[in-house]
Design a protein around this motif. Structure first.
Motif, PDB file in Angstrom:
ATOM      1  N   GLU A 190      13.713   1.073   4.468  1.00 32.09           N
ATOM      2  CA  GLU A 190      12.752  -0.005   4.710  1.00 32.09           C
ATOM      3  C   GLU A 190      11.902   0.292   5.945  1.00 32.09           C
ATOM      4  OE1 GLU A 190      12.671  -4.895   5.072  1.00 32.09           O
ATOM      5  OE2 GLU A 190      14.582  -3.813   4.900  1.00 32.09           O
ATOM      6  N   ILE A 191      12.563   0.843   6.979  1.00 35.19           N
ATOM      7  CA  ILE A 191      11.820   1.198   8.195  1.00 35.19           C
ATOM      8  C   ILE A 191      10.801   2.298   7.894  1.00 35.19           C
ATOM      9  CG2 ILE A 191      12.056   2.278  10.463  1.00 35.19           C
ATOM     10  CD1 ILE A 191      14.725   0.756  10.749  1.00 35.19           C
ATOM     11  N   GLU A 192      11.265   3.274   7.117  1.00 30.90           N
ATOM     12  CA  GLU A 192      10.334   4.343   6.734  1.00 30.90           C
ATOM     13  C   GLU A 192       9.154   3.808   5.915  1.00 30.90           C
ATOM     14  OE1 GLU A 192      12.529   7.343   4.740  1.00 30.90           O
ATOM     15  OE2 GLU A 192      13.675   7.940   6.537  1.00 30.90           O
ATOM     16  N   ALA A 193       9.469   2.911   5.009  1.00 34.16           N
ATOM     17  CA  ALA A 193       8.413   2.320   4.177  1.00 34.16           C
ATOM     18  C   ALA A 193       7.439   1.538   5.044  1.00 34.16           C
ATOM     19  CB  ALA A 193       9.037   1.429   3.119  1.00 34.16           C
ATOM     20  N   LEU A 194       7.992   0.823   5.993  1.00 34.30           N
ATOM     21  CA  LEU A 194       7.119   0.066   6.894  1.00 34.30           C
ATOM     22  C   LEU A 194       6.258   1.020   7.721  1.00 34.30           C
ATOM     23  CD1 LEU A 194       9.550  -2.749   8.095  1.00 34.30           C
ATOM     24  CD2 LEU A 194       7.539  -3.015   6.626  1.00 34.30           C
ATOM     25  N   GLY A 195       6.857   2.149   8.101  1.00 31.57           N
ATOM     26  CA  GLY A 195       6.096   3.124   8.882  1.00 31.57           C
ATOM     27  C   GLY A 195       4.952   3.704   8.059  1.00 31.57           C
ATOM     28  N   ARG A 196       5.274   4.000   6.818  1.00 28.87           N
ATOM     29  CA  ARG A 196       4.217   4.534   5.954  1.00 28.87           C
ATOM     30  C   ARG A 196       3.135   3.485   5.716  1.00 28.87           C
ATOM     31  NH1 ARG A 196       8.698   6.706   3.230  1.00 28.87           N
ATOM     32  NH2 ARG A 196       8.567   5.026   1.661  1.00 28.87           N
ATOM     33  N   ALA A 197       3.596   2.287   5.519  1.00 31.53           N
ATOM     34  CA  ALA A 197       2.605   1.227   5.276  1.00 31.53           C
ATOM     35  C   ALA A 197       1.722   1.033   6.500  1.00 31.53           C
ATOM     36  CB  ALA A 197       3.326  -0.074   4.928  1.00 31.53           C
ATOM     37  N   LYS A 198       2.346   1.115   7.648  1.00 33.53           N
ATOM     38  CA  LYS A 198       1.574   0.950   8.877  1.00 33.53           C
ATOM     39  C   LYS A 198       0.577   2.088   9.026  1.00 33.53           C
ATOM     40  CE  LYS A 198       2.094   0.352  13.836  1.00 33.53           C
ATOM     41  NZ  LYS A 198       3.034   0.280  14.970  1.00 33.53           N
ATOM     42  N   ALA A 199       1.055   3.299   8.655  1.00 32.70           N
ATOM     43  CA  ALA A 199       0.152   4.461   8.745  1.00 32.70           C
ATOM     44  C   ALA A 199      -1.020   4.314   7.787  1.00 32.70           C
ATOM     45  CB  ALA A 199       0.930   5.743   8.446  1.00 32.70           C
ATOM     46  N   VAL A 200      -0.686   3.856   6.608  1.00 31.34           N
ATOM     47  CA  VAL A 200      -1.745   3.636   5.605  1.00 31.34           C
ATOM     48  C   VAL A 200      -2.732   2.602   6.107  1.00 31.34           C
ATOM     49  CG1 VAL A 200      -2.250   2.773   3.305  1.00 31.34           C
ATOM     50  CG2 VAL A 200      -0.332   4.360   3.684  1.00 31.34           C
ATOM     51  N   ASP A 221      -8.162   1.163   8.397  1.00 31.65           N
ATOM     52  CA  ASP A 221      -8.943   0.554   9.463  1.00 31.65           C
ATOM     53  C   ASP A 221      -9.911   1.567  10.076  1.00 31.65           C
ATOM     54  OD1 ASP A 221      -7.662  -1.801   9.012  1.00 31.65           O
ATOM     55  OD2 ASP A 221      -6.162  -1.530  10.632  1.00 31.65           O
ATOM     56  N   TYR A 222      -9.463   2.790  10.215  1.00 33.39           N
ATOM     57  CA  TYR A 222     -10.313   3.840  10.810  1.00 33.39           C
ATOM     58  C   TYR A 222     -11.502   4.163   9.897  1.00 33.39           C
ATOM     59  CZ  TYR A 222     -11.723   8.327  12.777  1.00 33.39           C
ATOM     60  OH  TYR A 222     -12.461   9.371  13.306  1.00 33.39           O
ATOM     61  N   SER A 223     -11.244   4.219   8.596  1.00 33.17           N
ATOM     62  CA  SER A 223     -12.336   4.494   7.628  1.00 33.17           C
ATOM     63  C   SER A 223     -13.359   3.352   7.649  1.00 33.17           C
ATOM     64  CB  SER A 223     -11.766   4.655   6.211  1.00 33.17           C
ATOM     65  OG  SER A 223     -10.872   5.753   6.196  1.00 33.17           O
ATOM     66  N   LEU A 224     -12.921   2.151   7.700  1.00 32.07           N
ATOM     67  CA  LEU A 224     -13.808   0.998   7.741  1.00 32.07           C
ATOM     68  C   LEU A 224     -14.653   1.010   9.006  1.00 32.07           C
ATOM     69  CD1 LEU A 224     -14.770  -1.651   6.439  1.00 32.07           C
ATOM     70  CD2 LEU A 224     -12.841  -2.805   7.580  1.00 32.07           C
ATOM     71  N   LEU A 225     -14.022   1.423  10.113  1.00 30.83           N
ATOM     72  CA  LEU A 225     -14.750   1.470  11.375  1.00 30.83           C
ATOM     73  C   LEU A 225     -15.852   2.521  11.326  1.00 30.83           C
ATOM     74  CD1 LEU A 225     -15.095   0.600  14.322  1.00 30.83           C
ATOM     75  CD2 LEU A 225     -13.354   2.304  14.949  1.00 30.83           C
ATOM     76  N   GLN A 226     -15.541   3.661  10.708  1.00 31.87           N
ATOM     77  CA  GLN A 226     -16.558   4.699  10.586  1.00 31.87           C
ATOM     78  C   GLN A 226     -17.764   4.212   9.735  1.00 31.87           C
ATOM     79  OE1 GLN A 226     -14.492   8.073   9.016  1.00 31.87           O
ATOM     80  NE2 GLN A 226     -14.152   8.980  11.085  1.00 31.87           N
TER      81      GLN A 226
END
Length: 332
Positions: free
Chosen positions: A300-310, A315-320
Motif C-alpha cells: 500500500e505504501i508503494e502504491a501510494l508512492g507511485r500514485a504520488k509520483a504520478v 502537475d509538472y506537465s500542466l505547469l509547463q
C-alpha cells in the motif's frame, strides 16, 4: 496516510517483539514451575515415606521399652520371692540345725559325757558381782524359752529327706545283739545310732543351706547383670526414641513446608497458564497475520508512492502547458 501506515507497522513490530518475548519468558517460567512441582512432589513422597517408617520404628521402640519394663518388674518380683524363700529356708534350716545340735548335746550328756558341752555360765552384772562378793546369793538363772526349753525361738518342722526315707524304708532290721551284751551296751548302741542320724541330718541341712546360699548368690548376681543390661538397653532405646521422635517432627515440618511450596507452585502455574491464555488471545491473531499485514502495508505504501509520483508528474506537465500559453499570449 503513509505515515499512518508506517506507524501501524511500527506498532505491530513492537507488539510482535513483546508477544514473542513474553511467550519465551512464560515458557521458561512454565518449565521452571514444572521442575519445582516435580521436586516438591518427590520431597513430599520422601517425607511421607520417612514419617511412616519412623512411626513404625517409634511404635516398636515404645513397645520394646514397655515389654522391657514389664520383664524387669517380673524379674524383680521373682527375685524378691526367691529371696524370701531363701531367707525362710535358711531360717528354718538354721533353727533345725540348732535344735538338732541341742538334742545331740543332750544325748552326749548321758551317753558321751566327754562330748557334752555345758551351757555358758550366766555373766553377772556389776551390781550382782558386788552383791555375791559380799556373800549374797547370785540371782537365779532364767529358764530358757523357745521349743521345749531349748532357747530356740524359731518354730521348725523338719521333714526327712527322700533319700534318707528311702534308705530307712529299705534298710533291714538289725540283728539282735548277742546275749552277753549288757543293757548299757544296748543303750549306748541305740544312742550312737540316734546321734549318727542327727549328724546325718545336720550334714544334709548344712549342705542344703550351702547350696541355697550358692544359688542365692548366683541368682542375685544374675539379677544384677540383668538389671544392668536392662538399664543400658532402656537408656539406649530411650535415646533412640527421643532421636527418632525429633527426626519425625522435623520431617513433619519439612512435609508442611513442601506441601505449602507445592500449593504456591500450583497457584503460580495456574496464574501463568491464565496469563499465557491471555497472551494467546492478545497475540495469536497478530502473529498469525503479521507477515500478511506487513506485506499489505508495504504494498500500500508503494502504491501510494507511485500514485504520488504520478500525481507529481501530472502537475509538472500542466505547469509547463500553462507557461507556454502565457508566453505565447505575451509574445503576440
Amino acid at each position: 496516510l503513509v505515515d499512518v501506515l508506517k506507524k501501524e507497522q511500527l506498532d505491530d513490530d513492537n507488539k510482535k517483539e513483546y508477544c514473542e518475548s513474553q511467550f519465551d519468558v512464560s515458557d521458561d517460567n512454565m518449565k521452571a514451575l514444572d521442575r519445582t512441582l516435580a521436586q516438591e512432589e518427590t520431597a513430599i513422597a520422601s517425607a511421607k515415606e520417612g514419617i511412616a517408617s519412623l512411626t513404625q520404628e517409634i511404635k516398636a521402640l515404645e513397645a520394646g521399652i514397655k515389654a522391657l519394663d514389664k520383664s524387669v518388674a517380673e524379674a524383680t518380683e521373682q527375685r524378691k520371692a526367691e529371696n524370701v524363700e531363701y531367707k525362710e529356708l535358711m531360717t528354718s534350716d538354721s533353727a533345725a540345725v540348732e535344735l538338732l545340735g541341742f538334742a545331740k548335746n543332750r544325748l552326749n550328756k548321758f551317753y558321751n559325757p566327754k562330748l557334752y558341752k555345758p551351757p555358758a555360765e550366766q555373766e553377772l552384772s556389776a551390781e550382782d558381782k558386788i552383791f555375791t562378793s559380799m556373800g549374797g546369793t547370785p540371782p537365779p538363772t532364767e529358764a530358757p524359752g523357745g521349743i521345749a526349753g531349748t532357747g530356740i525361738e524359731a518354730f521348725v518342722q523338719i521333714s526327712a529327706h527322700n533319700h534318707m526315707a528311702a534308705a530307712a524304708a529299705t534298710k533291714e532290721a538289725p540283728a539282735p545283739p548277742p546275749a552277753t551284751w549288757s543293757a548299757y551296751a544296748k543303750k549306748s548302741e541305740e544312742s550312737n545310732g540316734v546321734i549318727s542320724m542327727i549328724d546325718l541330718l545336720i550334714k544334709d541341712l548344712t549342705k542344703e543351706m550351702t547350696e541355697a546360699e550358692t544359688e542365692e548368690k548366683e541368682a542375685q548376681a544374675d539379677y544384677k547383670t540383668l538389671m544392668a543390661d536392662a538399664a543400658e538397653k532402656r537408656t539406649a532405646d530411650s535415646a533412640s526414641l527421643t532421636e527418632k521422635t525429633g527426626a519425625k517432627a522435623d520431617l513433619e515440618a519439612d512435609l508442611m513446608d513442601h506441601e505449602s511450596a507445592h500449593q504456591v507452585a500450583v497457584k503460580e502455574m495456574m496464574a501463568l497458564q491464565k496469563y499465557i491464555a491471555s497472551l494467546h488471545a492478545e497475540c495469536d491473531w497478530l502473529l498469525k497475520f503479521f507477515d500478511v499485514r506487513k506485506t499489505a502495508r508495504s504494498e500500500e505504501i508503494e502504491a501510494l508512492g507511485r500514485a504520488k509520483a504520478v500525481l507529481s508528474g501530472a502537475d509538472y506537465s500542466l505547469l509547463q502547458l500553462r507557461t507556454k500559453g502565457f508566453l505565447a499570449r505575451h509574445s503576440q
